[in-house]
Design a protein around this motif. Structure first.
Motif, short mmCIF file in Angstrom:
data_model
loop_
_atom_site.label_atom_id
_atom_site.label_comp_id
_atom_site.label_asym_id
_atom_site.label_seq_id
_atom_site.Cartn_x
_atom_site.Cartn_y
_atom_site.Cartn_z
N UNK A 24 4.58 14.13 1.84
CA UNK A 24 5.29 13.93 0.58
C UNK A 24 6.63 13.22 0.74
N UNK A 25 7.47 13.76 1.59
CA UNK A 25 8.80 13.16 1.78
C UNK A 25 8.65 11.80 2.47
N UNK A 26 7.68 11.71 3.38
CA UNK A 26 7.45 10.45 4.08
C UNK A 26 7.02 9.34 3.10
N UNK A 27 6.17 9.69 2.14
CA UNK A 27 5.73 8.70 1.15
C UNK A 27 6.90 8.24 0.28
N UNK A 64 3.05 3.12 -9.84
CA UNK A 64 3.84 3.64 -8.73
C UNK A 64 3.56 5.13 -8.51
N UNK A 65 3.48 5.87 -9.60
CA UNK A 65 3.22 7.31 -9.48
C UNK A 65 1.88 7.56 -8.81
N UNK A 66 0.86 6.85 -9.25
CA UNK A 66 -0.47 7.03 -8.65
C UNK A 66 -0.51 6.61 -7.19
N UNK A 67 0.07 5.46 -6.90
CA UNK A 67 0.09 4.95 -5.52
C UNK A 67 0.86 5.89 -4.61
N UNK A 68 2.05 6.31 -5.05
CA UNK A 68 2.86 7.20 -4.21
C UNK A 68 2.23 8.57 -4.05
N UNK A 69 1.59 9.07 -5.12
CA UNK A 69 0.91 10.36 -5.02
C UNK A 69 -0.20 10.31 -3.99
N UNK A 70 -0.98 9.24 -4.01
CA UNK A 70 -2.06 9.06 -3.05
C UNK A 70 -1.51 8.89 -1.64
N UNK A 71 -0.46 8.09 -1.51
CA UNK A 71 0.17 7.89 -0.21
C UNK A 71 0.70 9.21 0.34
N UNK A 99 8.25 4.39 0.18
CA UNK A 99 8.37 3.71 -1.11
C UNK A 99 9.79 3.19 -1.32
N UNK A 100 10.76 4.03 -1.07
CA UNK A 100 12.16 3.64 -1.24
C UNK A 100 12.57 2.57 -0.24
N UNK A 101 12.08 2.66 0.99
CA UNK A 101 12.43 1.67 2.02
C UNK A 101 11.90 0.29 1.66
N UNK A 102 10.64 0.23 1.24
CA UNK A 102 10.06 -1.06 0.85
C UNK A 102 10.79 -1.61 -0.36
N UNK A 103 11.10 -0.74 -1.33
CA UNK A 103 11.87 -1.17 -2.49
C UNK A 103 13.24 -1.68 -2.10
N UNK A 119 5.66 11.96 -6.24
CA UNK A 119 4.80 12.20 -5.07
C UNK A 119 4.33 13.65 -5.07
N UNK A 120 5.21 14.57 -5.47
CA UNK A 120 4.84 15.99 -5.52
C UNK A 120 3.92 16.31 -6.69
#
Length: 144
Positions: A32-35, A19-26, A39-43, A84-85
């Motif tokens: 940053x805030x959008x990713x 999750x950390x890697x995927x969100x960081x890349x996203x 992530x939270x919305x899909x979850x 993400x940051x």
């Protein structure tokens, strides 16, 4: 049954690293805030469906719980946003080991007071050694 919980927790650790890697890349691609929001919305959607099909509780009791118990979502959002940051700047490994260090220290404090679990677990030499070793792990990974 306890070994099953350990395996589930280990798998959660695997998921956290991914999750950390995927969100960081996203975050590099959409912001940053959008990713973190995506992530939270899909979850939230996945958990909503799980609640509908597998839930056995009573969501209507939500209004009667102490308000401090609703802070978990805020804490979760902070965790996702911090990943993400951090990941694009320091990498997945340092981010995750730092999170684990924070979790370990805080969970030992919570255990020693019996907060949340109701079971008090003393902070002893073994636990102190574990904190020391996670500090060494963080140093060795960060050193590279």
């Amino acid at each position: 049954m306890q070994w099953l919980m350990v395996i589930i927790s280990l798998l959660a650790g695997v998921a956290l690293a991914f999750q950390a890697g995927i969100n960081g890349d996203l975050g590099k691609k959409i912001g940053l805030v959008e990713a973190a929001f995506v992530s939270f919305s899909i979850g939230a959607i996945v958990l909503f469906l799980a609640m509908i099909f597998m839930g056995k509780g009573n969501i209507l009791q939500l209004m009667s719980v102490p308000k401090w118990q609703l802070t978990g979502g805020i804490l979760g959002a902070f965790i996702v946003l911090s990943m993400v940051l951090s990941v694009p700047k320091i990498g997945v490994a340092i981010t995750i080991v730092s999170i684990i260090a924070g979790q370990l220290i805080t969970s030992m404090i919570l255990d020693s007071t019996g907060m949340f679990s109701g079971r008090q677990i003393q902070f002893d030499l073994n636990r102190m050694l574990a904190v020391f070793l996670i500090g060494i792990a963080l140093y060795l990974i960060y050193k590279n």
